[in-house]
Design a protein around this motif. Structure first.
Motif, PDB file in Angstrom:
ATOM      1  N   PHE A  51      94.889  27.400   7.231  1.00  0.00           N
ATOM      2  CA  PHE A  51      95.627  27.362   5.972  1.00  0.00           C
ATOM      3  C   PHE A  51      96.183  25.960   5.735  1.00  0.00           C
ATOM      4  O   PHE A  51      96.505  25.232   6.675  1.00  0.00           O
ATOM      5  CB  PHE A  51      96.828  28.326   6.011  1.00  0.00           C
ATOM      6  N   TYR A  93      99.450  24.663   3.416  1.00  0.00           N
ATOM      7  CA  TYR A  93     100.579  24.986   2.557  1.00  0.00           C
ATOM      8  C   TYR A  93     101.208  23.686   2.061  1.00  0.00           C
ATOM      9  O   TYR A  93     101.152  22.652   2.738  1.00  0.00           O
ATOM     10  CB  TYR A  93     101.642  25.777   3.325  1.00  0.00           C
ATOM     11  N   GLN A 119     104.924  22.117   0.360  1.00  0.00           N
ATOM     12  CA  GLN A 119     106.322  22.357   0.023  1.00  0.00           C
ATOM     13  C   GLN A 119     106.813  21.213  -0.847  1.00  0.00           C
ATOM     14  O   GLN A 119     106.960  20.077  -0.374  1.00  0.00           O
ATOM     15  CB  GLN A 119     107.193  22.474   1.271  1.00  0.00           C
ATOM     16  N   GLN A 179     111.509  23.713  -3.118  1.00  0.00           N
ATOM     17  CA  GLN A 179     110.652  24.892  -3.252  1.00  0.00           C
ATOM     18  C   GLN A 179     110.312  25.466  -1.879  1.00  0.00           C
ATOM     19  O   GLN A 179     110.541  24.844  -0.852  1.00  0.00           O
ATOM     20  CB  GLN A 179     109.357  24.522  -3.976  1.00  0.00           C
ATOM     21  N   GLY A 180     109.726  26.652  -1.909  1.00  0.00           N
ATOM     22  CA  GLY A 180     109.251  27.239  -0.672  1.00  0.00           C
ATOM     23  C   GLY A 180     107.860  26.733  -0.353  1.00  0.00           C
ATOM     24  O   GLY A 180     107.339  25.812  -0.974  1.00  0.00           O
ATOM     25  N   LEU A 181     107.253  27.342   0.637  1.00  0.00           N
ATOM     26  CA  LEU A 181     105.893  26.977   1.031  1.00  0.00           C
ATOM     27  C   LEU A 181     104.908  27.714   0.127  1.00  0.00           C
ATOM     28  O   LEU A 181     104.932  28.928   0.022  1.00  0.00           O
ATOM     29  CB  LEU A 181     105.647  27.363   2.488  1.00  0.00           C
ATOM     30  N   LEU A 225     100.853  28.384  -0.741  1.00  0.00           N
ATOM     31  CA  LEU A 225      99.514  28.303  -0.182  1.00  0.00           C
ATOM     32  C   LEU A 225      98.613  27.511  -1.113  1.00  0.00           C
ATOM     33  O   LEU A 225      98.496  27.809  -2.294  1.00  0.00           O
ATOM     34  CB  LEU A 225      98.937  29.703   0.018  1.00  0.00           C
ATOM     35  N   LYS A 234      92.796  28.495   1.966  1.00  0.00           N
ATOM     36  CA  LYS A 234      92.649  29.130   3.277  1.00  0.00           C
ATOM     37  C   LYS A 234      91.172  29.210   3.635  1.00  0.00           C
ATOM     38  O   LYS A 234      90.305  29.244   2.754  1.00  0.00           O
ATOM     39  CB  LYS A 234      93.252  30.535   3.238  1.00  0.00           C
ATOM     40  N   GLU A 278     105.440  17.771   0.778  1.00  0.00           N
ATOM     41  CA  GLU A 278     105.095  17.813   2.194  1.00  0.00           C
ATOM     42  C   GLU A 278     104.010  18.869   2.395  1.00  0.00           C
ATOM     43  O   GLU A 278     104.108  19.979   1.855  1.00  0.00           O
ATOM     44  CB  GLU A 278     106.319  18.120   3.055  1.00  0.00           C
ATOM     45  N   PHE A 327     101.515  21.108   4.976  1.00  0.00           N
ATOM     46  CA  PHE A 327     101.459  21.698   6.304  1.00  0.00           C
ATOM     47  C   PHE A 327     100.116  22.376   6.527  1.00  0.00           C
ATOM     48  O   PHE A 327      99.684  23.205   5.719  1.00  0.00           O
ATOM     49  CB  PHE A 327     102.568  22.736   6.481  1.00  0.00           C
ATOM     50  N   LEU A 330     101.735  32.426  12.304  1.00  0.00           N
ATOM     51  CA  LEU A 330     101.051  31.145  12.172  1.00  0.00           C
ATOM     52  C   LEU A 330     101.642  30.093  13.096  1.00  0.00           C
ATOM     53  O   LEU A 330     102.828  30.107  13.406  1.00  0.00           O
ATOM     54  CB  LEU A 330     101.149  30.645  10.734  1.00  0.00           C
ATOM     55  N   PHE A 388     102.078  26.062  13.019  1.00  0.00           N
ATOM     56  CA  PHE A 388     102.062  24.983  12.039  1.00  0.00           C
ATOM     57  C   PHE A 388     101.967  23.612  12.701  1.00  0.00           C
ATOM     58  O   PHE A 388     102.440  23.414  13.825  1.00  0.00           O
ATOM     59  CB  PHE A 388     103.356  25.004  11.212  1.00  0.00           C
ATOM     60  N   GLY A 389     101.417  22.677  11.952  1.00  0.00           N
ATOM     61  CA  GLY A 389     101.554  21.283  12.316  1.00  0.00           C
ATOM     62  C   GLY A 389     102.918  20.778  11.873  1.00  0.00           C
ATOM     63  O   GLY A 389     103.680  21.493  11.222  1.00  0.00           O
ATOM     64  N   LYS A 390     103.216  19.529  12.209  1.00  0.00           N
ATOM     65  CA  LYS A 390     104.534  18.976  11.888  1.00  0.00           C
ATOM     66  C   LYS A 390     104.669  18.577  10.429  1.00  0.00           C
ATOM     67  O   LYS A 390     105.763  18.243   9.980  1.00  0.00           O
ATOM     68  CB  LYS A 390     104.817  17.764  12.778  1.00  0.00           C
ATOM     69  N   GLY A 391     103.569  18.598   9.706  1.00  0.00           N
ATOM     70  CA  GLY A 391     103.632  18.263   8.288  1.00  0.00           C
ATOM     71  C   GLY A 391     103.336  16.793   8.015  1.00  0.00           C
ATOM     72  O   GLY A 391     103.570  15.924   8.863  1.00  0.00           O
TER      73      GLY A 391
END
Lengths: 115, 114
Positions: free
Chosen positions: B34, B36, B38, B42-44, B46, B49, B88, B90, B102, B104-107
């Motif tokens: 995935f 994502y 941000q 705001q939120g994350l 998508l 995918k 950002e 992710f 999930l 995640f990477g650090k972004g």
């Protein structure tokens, strides 16, 4: 359709106090997840509910964190007592149980600052 | 154990330029992948995918990503960046299905300049 909503959006508390975060998932989503992002680090998994049952709580940092999902609807995450290192952004996400090729929908997050 | 690496912490591109954000993952089987985004406040959200099938997947906002099994990569691309893409990003991997927790990477923070 409403998305995942989280309350509050921001919270500033003193060390030693208690804070409760709330997450309302998308209606009908059995899966509910909590994640946390500490500043400068990656988003990390905390906990996974399937309906009202804890499926996986391997990411919970310690016993100061308590998550509940009564009735399989909304969930709360309580931190008691809060410590400085608990500061970060707490995300909630939800997803359908089926099919498996689905994705999680995230809320806006709650920014928690412990001073 | 699964892991995700986003080697670029911060990238700056000019508006209209092309973009590629790198993502490498470590996972024994074929993962669910995935991206994502941000945006501030705001939120994350998508972007796209990959579960199976065509390794080039199209997402929202003109983004695409290519799954390369041999390189364990899932890089995100956009041919022409808009100022509103500043955010950002992710990369995340799921295990056996899309509804497992999930990793995640650090972004990667993207800045867009005029």
């Amino acid at each position: 359709e409403a998305g995942v909503t989280q309350f509050p959006s921001h919270s500033v508390i003193e060390k030693g106090q208690t804070v409760t975060l709330r997450c309302d998932p998308i209606s009908g989503h059995d899966n509910l997840y909590w994640y946390r992002r500490v500043m400068g680090k990656e988003i990390k998994f905390l906990l996974h509910f399937v309906k009202e049952s804890k499926q996986d709580e391997s990411g919970m940092p310690n016993n100061r964190f308590l998550a509940e999902r009564t009735g399989g609807t909304y969930s709360t995450l309580k931190v008691q007592p809060a410590e400085l290192e608990d500061s970060g952004v707490y995300f909630c996400a939800s997803s359908q149980a089926y099919p498996s090729d689905t994705e999680a929908f995230f809320g806006q997050g709650t920014r928690l600052t412990v001073v | 154990a699964q892991s995700v690496t986003q080697p670029d912490i911060h990238i700056t591109v000019s508006e209209g330029a092309s973009l590629e954000l790198r993502c490498n993952y470590s996972y024994g089987a074929t993962p669910y992948l995935f991206w994502y985004v941000q945006s501030p406040g705001q939120g994350l959200q998508l972007l796209l995918k990959y579960f199976s099938g065509d390794t080039l997947v199209q997402g929202i906002k003109g983004f695409e990503a290519e799954f390369k099994r041999s390189q364990s990569s899932f890089n995100l691309r956009k041919p022409s960046v808009h100022w509103s893409d500043a955010a950002e990003y992710f990369c995340a991997v799921g295990a056996t299905s899309g509804n497992t927790p999930l990793v995640f990477g650090k972004g990667t923070r993207l800045s867009v300049i005029a």
